[in-house]
Design a protein around this motif. Sequence first.
Motif, PDB file in Angstrom:
ATOM      1  N   MET A   4       2.360  19.279   8.645  1.00 48.27           N
ATOM      2  CA  MET A   4       1.044  19.798   9.010  1.00 48.27           C
ATOM      3  C   MET A   4      -0.170  19.013   8.440  1.00 48.27           C
ATOM      4  O   MET A   4      -1.371  19.701   8.580  1.00 48.27           O
ATOM      5  CB  MET A   4       0.919  21.062   8.451  1.00 48.27           C
ATOM      6  N   CYS A  49      -1.141  28.528   9.256  1.00 46.57           N
ATOM      7  CA  CYS A  49      -0.448  27.788   8.371  1.00 46.57           C
ATOM      8  C   CYS A  49       0.620  28.403   7.515  1.00 46.57           C
ATOM      9  O   CYS A  49       1.980  27.678   7.425  1.00 46.57           O
ATOM     10  CB  CYS A  49      -1.405  27.164   7.371  1.00 46.57           C
ATOM     11  N   ARG A  62      -6.973  18.142   2.573  1.00 34.84           N
ATOM     12  CA  ARG A  62      -5.535  18.919   2.825  1.00 34.84           C
ATOM     13  C   ARG A  62      -4.682  18.644   1.942  1.00 34.84           C
ATOM     14  O   ARG A  62      -4.193  17.229   2.107  1.00 34.84           O
ATOM     15  CB  ARG A  62      -5.213  18.578   4.548  1.00 34.84           C
TER      16      ARG A  62
END
Length: 339
Positions: free
Chosen positions: A124, A227, A187
């Motif tokens: 991701m 997520c 991230r």
Amino acid sequence: MKEKLDSIKCAALESIAAARTSADIAAVRVKYLGKSGEISLIMRDMANVPKDERPALGKMVNEARGDVERALDEKGAELEAQEKAARLKAEAIDITLDSDGHKLGSLHPLTKVRRELIDIFAGMGFKVAEGPEIESDLYNFQLLNIPKDHPSRDMQDTFYVNDNFVLRTQTSAMQARIMTVSEPPIRVVIPGKVYRSDDDASHSPIFNQFEGLAVDKHITMGDLQGCLTTFAKKIFSEDTKIRLRPSYFPFTEPSVEVDVTCSMCHGKGCRVCKGTGWVEILGAGIVNPAVLDMCGIDSKQYSGFAFGFGIDRIAMIRYGIPNIKLLYENDMRFLAQFN
Ligand code: PHE
């Protein structure tokens, strides 16, 4: 002279016949053919022989020399072959014999789960970071909106190294470290050991957490939910659902606690989920704007989500491990089951 030569030759051939080892042969060779060997020395006597007899005598000596040499070579080769055969026999390994076998090691269940988690979040777009286990009070607490003497410190039973350093109680400390040195978009996931003065079947004073942080423009609770849904389906099973319940953490606002449908009974209710069909697995929320600002990120431009959970807890649910201690005792009977 001729008799002398004959008797030398006879003696030499007898010694060769009597030789039992290749070392005996080597000794005989030196004794008769060496630089001061008996046959070599006889050539020196040639000076005392009348001139016309010398060629015939020379021929005889050479012949005798040749005979002894041949005999030495033959017997030598024979003995060497015997010795080699004996040596090979003595050194032989019985390959039909069973060995004890080499036991194959295996990855620790926590390592397996950690690697799987990293894989899922890397998919991701998350990077991986690691940080120190002895952490300053600043990163572990203060920059996460937990000032000194604030009652929320009681949520975690901290091991203090001294007034300013602790054994980190949460990988959330890395949120603060990363935000103070990086610009969004961020991230990142952070796996690592954490410590708390807590000890029972589901709590160990040392355990492993997995932290996640995303900071960017327009990040919402919906992004967090998406997520975590992907994560839950991948780590448990495709039919896994998650639910968010309101909660409180000083560094997220709003904060949630996240449950997943029980992977044992798939939501029907069982011993593992205490009949509820749900298992609580993590804490999360929208990064508190006050934390963004303290860490040097403009909370008017950026927002973020963060989550944290115990890798141990995921492994325990995943493999049906009843006591967290099993993960830290290095008992081979337990570990060998993960081969
Ligand atoms: N650090 C929290 C804990 O250890 C979990 C958490 C992480 C909560 C990130 C919110 C955001 O309990």
